[in-house]
Design an enzyme around this catalytic site. Structure first.
Site, PDB file in Angstrom:
ATOM      1  CG  ASP A 152       3.659  -2.756  -0.648  1.00  0.00           C
ATOM      2  OD1 ASP A 152       4.080  -3.231  -1.729  1.00  0.00           O
ATOM      3  OD2 ASP A 152       3.731  -3.364   0.431  1.00  0.00           O
ATOM      4  CB  ILE A 153       7.009   1.672  -2.543  1.00  0.00           C
ATOM      5  CG1 ILE A 153       6.024   2.813  -2.842  1.00  0.00           C
ATOM      6  CG2 ILE A 153       8.345   1.926  -3.237  1.00  0.00           C
ATOM      7  CD1 ILE A 153       6.441   4.159  -2.264  1.00  0.00           C
ATOM      8  CG  ASN A 187      12.639   4.726   4.702  1.00  0.00           C
ATOM      9  OD1 ASN A 187      12.739   5.804   4.117  1.00  0.00           O
ATOM     10  ND2 ASN A 187      11.479   4.265   5.123  1.00  0.00           N
ATOM     11  CG  HIS A 237      13.527   7.498   7.738  1.00  0.00           C
ATOM     12  ND1 HIS A 237      12.479   6.605   7.681  1.00  0.00           N
ATOM     13  CD2 HIS A 237      14.482   6.921   8.523  1.00  0.00           C
ATOM     14  CE1 HIS A 237      12.760   5.540   8.418  1.00  0.00           C
ATOM     15  NE2 HIS A 237      13.973   5.698   8.941  1.00  0.00           N
ATOM     16  CG  ASP A 290       9.519  11.403   4.049  1.00  0.00           C
ATOM     17  OD1 ASP A 290       9.037  10.276   4.276  1.00  0.00           O
ATOM     18  OD2 ASP A 290       9.751  12.231   4.947  1.00  0.00           O
ATOM     19  CD  GLU A 337       6.211   0.436   3.146  1.00  0.00           C
ATOM     20  OE1 GLU A 337       6.657  -0.707   3.353  1.00  0.00           O
ATOM     21  OE2 GLU A 337       6.078   1.276   4.048  1.00  0.00           O
TER      22      GLU A 337
END
Length: 321
Positions: A178-179, A186, A191, A195, A221
């Site tokens: 995951d990031i 965010n 947001h 994205d 994510e």
């Protein structure tokens, strides 16, 4: 107009083509097809054989269905297509379409024609329906933002690989990542920028993946990569290559240059993996270990992963059952 003429006028305006075939594959008669969009009523086929007007492998398949319908006296149904390479023989004035999909319904007819039994073949043009089904299938399987597999479709592929492995297929490995600190993106930048970061990470990784590798978004994510026929050591090296490539590739948006990193966990399928749960759990624990060790890191699943993850049990707001 006589009764017989009226009868033929009616059936020739039917939307679907109807073919009468002998047991040997000869066109005995052709009716209808008003809405099949071929620009050709197929009546010149009368008297010819399937092998005269289409590629032989298709003709073989069609003839087999006709004979099965006649022999068993049971309706047969087939979905098939004609394209530029496998089109039936059309007259010169008819433009050859790129692709037409049909549903064929083949029924036994209790009549004898020139000493042969007969079948009725109803050909319905389902091209529009076919592409609508493909579009709906894509929408149900693909993550809208990134264009990669969604959670459900990736899970189904992973499940199939586990089942195949239990039946003798070669081992495979799973990467979860995951990031890092994505919530910060965010909360700080919005947001929409979030994205863009997600899409950037996917684009960087996808450029390194072979077509046979399954790549899915399984959470906001969080992502998964299935590496067929790779053990945990090869998968770790590959994951590190991806991580380092991303580390050197900041996300460029209209307003910002954003440094993006990921934490990655790697595991390999085991003989005891009867479903996907334990496999995913091991990769998840290895990913958690990577985060505990400072993020922007790749960890292979090990006993250390279990110890690091066990600390979660110390939280007061949940406990294992």
């Amino acid at each position: 107009m006589g009764l017989l003429d009226r009868y033929y006028a009616v059936i020739d305006t039917l939307p679907d083509h109807m073919f009468l075939f002998s047991e040997s594959g000869r066109y005995l008669d052709v009716y209808g097809g008003d809405e099949n969009k071929t620009g050709f009523d197929c009546k010149p086929f009368i008297g010819k054989y399937l092998h005269d007007v289409m590629p032989h492998h298709l003709a073989d398949d069609f003839l087999s269905l006709i004979r099965t319908a006649i022999h068993l006296q049971e309706t047969q149904i087939i979905k098939y297509k004609f394209d530029e390479d496998e089109m039936i023989e059309l007259p010169n004035h008819v433009m050859v379409p790129k692709e037409i999909w049909f549903e064929g319904t083949i029924k036994y007819l209790p009549i004898i024609e020139q000493g042969e039994r007969v079948a009725l073949w109803i050909a319905k043009n389902i091209t529009r329906q076919h592409y609508l089904e493909l579009e709906l299938k894509t929408l149900s399987e693909i993550d809208e933002l990134t264009g990669i597999l969604n959670r459900r479709s990736f899970s189904n592929i992973l499940k199939t690989h586990v089942q195949d492995y239990q039946h003798g297929a070669k081992p495979f490995s799973l990467i979860l990542y995951d990031i890092d600190l994505f919530k910060r993106v965010n909360d700080t930048l919005g947001h929409t920028t979030g994205d863009e970061v997600i899409q950037h990470v996917v684009d960087v990784f996808r450029s390194e993946l072979d077509p046979e590798v399954s790549f899915g978004r399984i959470g906001g994510e969080e992502f998964a990569i299935l590496l067929p026929e790779q053990d945990i050591h090869d998968a770790y090296e590959f994951a590190e290559k991806l991580r380092q490539r991303l580390e050197k590739s900041p996300c460029e948006t209209e307003l910002y240059e954003i440094e993006v990193t990921v934490s990655m966990g790697v595991t390999q399928v085991h003989e005891k993996d009867l479903d996907t749960l334990a496999l995913i759990s091991r990769a998840d624990k290895a990913m958690y270990q990577a985060k505990k060790e400072g993020r922007n890191k790749t960890c292979k699943y090990s006993s250390l992963s279990e110890r690091e993850y066990a600390e979660l049990d110390q939280h007061h707001w949940f406990k294992k059952k």
